[in-house]
Design a protein around this motif. Structure first.
Motif, short mmCIF file in Angstrom:
data_model
loop_
_atom_site.label_atom_id
_atom_site.label_comp_id
_atom_site.label_asym_id
_atom_site.label_seq_id
_atom_site.Cartn_x
_atom_site.Cartn_y
_atom_site.Cartn_z
N GLU A 217 7.27 -1.38 -3.59
CA GLU A 217 5.98 -1.18 -2.30
C GLU A 217 5.60 -1.69 -3.42
OE1 GLU A 217 6.08 3.35 -3.13
OE2 GLU A 217 7.99 3.54 -0.79
N VAL A 230 3.06 -0.58 4.08
CA VAL A 230 3.92 -0.57 3.87
C VAL A 230 5.39 -0.86 3.81
CG1 VAL A 230 4.98 -0.14 0.84
CG2 VAL A 230 2.32 -0.65 0.74
N GLN A 231 5.18 0.69 4.53
CA GLN A 231 7.34 0.79 4.69
C GLN A 231 7.40 0.03 5.53
OE1 GLN A 231 8.64 2.97 2.41
NE2 GLN A 231 7.19 2.92 1.79
#
Length: 244
Positions: A217, A230-231
């Protein structure tokens, strides 16, 4: 000092773009070195996949990076316009449209001695097994992803080495790379190799997976505009591998 030496200047993020736009030549060069560490080979694969032979591909990539170092290519770059990965891919495509070996940036006053050797990149490329379905864009995303994951593994290895737990990391590395699940027989074999109980192995693997996610991450956060993305970028990364 490389960019990674400053905790306020993370590797391979939009801060690099700001540094590449800097009028400080030394700062711009350090930023390009960090950029090359993660993106050089994916960019090389894109160029080769577009039909350029080895020597022309190496020249084109050199010229592309030299153009970045000359600042102007990034003057209009803005983190709000998307991910660094996408920005670089688009910038390379536009560059190649106009690149011609007979009219290349052959002044070559810019030395890029920090980049991988041409032979090293070509050897890696010749070992690839691309198919007709592998577009240059797909190749770039996949190779970027692999370089990113290798960077994560290197950082994890360094963390465990600092704790004097390199043997533990190496003992669990194959499980981590294979997806993080212990198959039948794995636990007892690893436990015997590491002189640990099977329960301790499971606990150690759980901790390693947690740290792996944290480092992943962090690495991805360096290439997007905000934490919120990010995800999404990680999901994209793994979708690229599922489609392989």
């Amino acid at each position: 000092m490389s960019a990674g030496d400053d905790k306020n200047f993370p590797n391979t993020n939009w801060a690099l773009v700001r540094q590449l736009k800097s009028r400080d030549a030394a700062a711009a060069r350090r930023a390009l070195e960090d950029l090359c560490a993660q993106y050089y080979y994916p960019l090389y694969c894109v160029i080769r996949s577009r039909g350029l032979e080895r020597d022309d591909a190496q020249d084109a990539l050199h010229d592309f990076l030299a153009k970045l170092l000359r600042v102007r290519a990034f003057e209009g770059a803005d983190a709000g316009r998307g991910r660094l990965r996408a920005f670089l891919g688009t910038a390379l495509q536009r560059f190649l449209v106009n690149w011609n070996r007979d009219h290349a940036y052959r002044e070559r006053e810019v030395s890029l001695d920090f980049t991988p050797s041409g032979e090293e990149s070509e050897q890696r490329y010749r070992e690839e097994r691309f198919t007709a379905e592998d577009t240059p864009e797909r190749i770039f995303d996949r190779k970027w992803g692999l370089e990113l994951l290798q960077s994560v593994l290197r950082r994890l290895g360094e963390k465990y080495a600092a704790r004097e737990k390199s043997a533990l990391f190496e003992g669990l590395r194959a499980v981590l790379v294979a997806g993080g699940s212990l198959r039948d027989g794995d636990t007892s074999q690893i436990a015997a190799t590491l002189s640990m109980s099977e329960g301790a192995v499971r606990v150690a693997l759980s901790r390693l997976l947690g740290e792996y996610r944290e480092v992943l991450e962090e690495e991805v956060s360096h290439t997007v505009e905000s934490r919120a993305e990010v995800q999404q970028e990680i999901a994209h990364l793994f979708s690229v591998f599922r489609a392989a």
